[in-house]
Motif scaffolding. Structure first.
Motif: not given
Lengths: 354, 225
Positions: A149, A155-159, A161-162, A187-188, A191
């Protein structure tokens, strides 16, 4: 590379962060003010993970920002890396901050930069050469499992990953300290585990001292060695995670520790429990679960029976704890003898009937 | 209607229209080259000196804010007339395109300052805090965090400003300047040749459209959407 700062390398166990009598007050109007941090003292030692837990609004965010000088104490002293930072100028503070990484609840990634660009930024600040930067960025993206990545924008990453990019960025310039400000609160649950494992690895593999503030018990359980409980700007309790959360104490009722544990029956629970048993209700600590189990196994010898009605165990970084509520049935005297025996091996508390 | 334009004396109006277009472009480009830069600096100062800002300084903020609020509401035609004595001092003449540029620089610098400030306000404060936590200097944060983070909206803001400059430059005729506005009034309106006025309208419309398309494309590229 920037010149190394003030003191030499710290040995594990040496005090790395020391707050003494720190108060931070914010003016909210002409004659009104709010005390976010109220006479707080604590020491974080090199190599440990120190958790601060409390309800939102307890002053945790202000507290963590005192450590890297983003907030200044109104009174008291803050020593970091062997130096009193309370009186340093903004430019002097920059050198201290370069040795402290920070991870944020909302990630705070630069939207104008790629994942690799975000991780490289603190290295540019610290004056690393381009070649060194590229090597270090690749290393860190590998560490957080996001090598593929590198060229993605936030903005192309999930929470999750961010936040992993956020951690890579915080670790980039090889800091001594990592501050985690509610790092998993956005985060959920799945993650959250990912990010917590990463923080733990940073501590165990890279030897970084971590200060994590959170309102989630899970974070403290998973990574902290010691914990401070914060309430209304004050630290109300401090100690090994295991000690703070395994004790059965009256004063926990209604406090953060009590509500975080949730392993004491509530009034509604009691109503439901009472429908099924008329035995005497006691809550026993599972701090020494094998001794408790052995005692429970001998219930027959006392001439009583028992029923498990509430509770559970949790695991911390290096121990487990929990509370168990049982209903004991039998002749009054036998019941008392059994409970006395239980109390001899582990703290017991009578359940109050509302 | 088409006939009107077929019968027009293009050997006269063609070159006239072309030179008017060039004069408009000259006034707009010259003004923008000056006010674009100064306005950017003032806008960043407005944003960073506000209470709680990176360079929080109540005195600087209050002064700048007051100056901006004083100059911005003055209708441009009044400003043009009012600043004529000053233009005489600075550029040595009271008439012509350069006098217009002088007034346009004053008007647009403070306009741009406000637009820049408004675009910077939209930056996530957390991102600035993150850069501070990394030990970045304030100047570095301004140049490598604030500007890149607000770049997309800034491009759109600047596009808006350039179009406003075309609008202002149309008043050049008041102080003896040229450009498309002057062309439309003197060659068209005052001679009852509305088809000539509409030539200027057409050129301005095309100019504005092209600018807006270019601005949108650039902003989209920067914002990646």
């Amino acid at each position: 590379m920037s010149a190394s700062f003030a003191s030499g390398p710290q040995a594990p166990g040496d005090p790395l962060i020391e707050l003494s009598g720190v108060t931070r007050t914010f003016r909210t109007g002409r004659s009104s003010s709010v005390t976010a941090v109220d006479n707080v003292s604590f020491t974080v030692r090199t190599g440990e993970v120190y958790g601060v837990i409390g309800f939102s609004g307890a002053g945790k965010s202000t507290l963590i920002r005192l450590i890297n000088g983003l907030e200044r104490p109104t009174s008291g002293t803050v020593r970091v890396l062997g130096r009193d930072i309370s009186g340093l100028s903004e430019s002097q503070l920059r050198h201290v901050r370069r040795r402290i990484g920070m991870v944020f609840q909302q990630f705070n990634l630069f939207s104008s930069r790629t994942a690799a660009g975000n991780v490289a930024y603190p290295l540019k600040v610290a004056g690393w050469s381009r070649a060194e930067r590229e090597k270090r960025v690749a290393e860190l993206l590998e560490f957080v499992g996001l090598s593929d990545k590198a060229d993605s924008y936030p903005e192309q990453l999930s929470g999750g990953q961010k936040q992993r990019v956020g951690i890579a960025r915080a670790l980039a310039a090889k800091p001594d300290i990592l501050l985690a400000d509610e790092s998993t609160s956005a985060l959920d649950p799945s993650t959250t585990g990912e990010v917590l494992r990463l923080l733990r690895r940073a501590n165990e593999e890279l030897g970084i001292t971590i200060v994590a503030i959170t309102h989630e018990m899970e974070v403290i359980r998973a990574i902290a060695d010691r914990v401070a409980v914060m309430d209304a700007g004050r630290i109300t309790e401090e100690g090994l995670v295991y000690d703070v959360f395994s004790s059965v104490r009256e004063e926990h009722q209604g406090s953060f520790v009590g509500s975080a544990l949730k392993d004491r029956p509530t009034a509604e629970d009691l109503q439901r429990i009472r429908a099924g048993t008329s035995g005497r209700l006691v809550t026993v600590s599972l701090k020494d679960s094998s001794a408790v189990s052995a005692t429970l196994g001998r219930a027959g010898q006392f001439g009583v029976t028992f029923q498990i009605v509430h509770g559970g165990m949790s695991t911390t970084k290096n121990a487990s704890y929990g509370l168990l509520t049982i209903a004991v049935e039998g002749p009054d005297e036998a019941t008392q003898g059994f409970i006395d025996q239980l109390a001899a091996v582990s703290p017991v508390e009578e359940v109050k009937e509302q | 209607m088409i006939e009107q334009y077929q019968n027009l004396d293009w050997s006269y109006y063609g070159p006239e229209l072309w030179s008017a277009t060039q004069e408009t472009l000259y006034m707009v480009a010259f003004t923008f080259a000056i006010s674009g830069g100064i306005g950017l600096v003032l806008g960043m100062l407005l944003y960073t000196t506000r209470p709680g800002g990176l360079l929080a300084n109540a005195g600087v903020y209050w002064t700048l804010n007051t100056v901006v609020n004083t100059i911005r509401p003055i209708p441009f035609i009044i400003l043009l007339a009012a600043l004529q004595p000053m233009a005489l001092q600075i550029i040595g003449t009271g008439i012509g395109n350069d006098v217009v540029i002088h007034a346009m620089v004053w008007a647009s610098t403070f306009g741009i300052a406000r637009i820049v400030e408004q675009n910077l306000v939209s930056i996530d404060p957390g991102v600035i805090e993150a850069a501070r936590a990394m030990g970045a200097s304030r100047l570095r944060i301004i140049l490598t965090v604030m500007l890149p983070e607000a770049f997309g909206p800034l491009i759109l803001g600047y596009t808006f400003v350039v179009i406003a400059l075309i609008d202002m430059s149309a008043l050049a005729g008041i102080v003896g300047g040229g450009g498309l506005g002057n062309f439309a009034i003197t060659e068209g309106y005052q001679r009852f040749r509305h088809e000539v006025t509409w030539l200027a309208v057409a050129v301005v419309v095309v100019m504005v459209q092209l600018l807006q398309i270019a601005g949108n494309l650039a902003a989209r590229k920067v914002l990646r959407r």
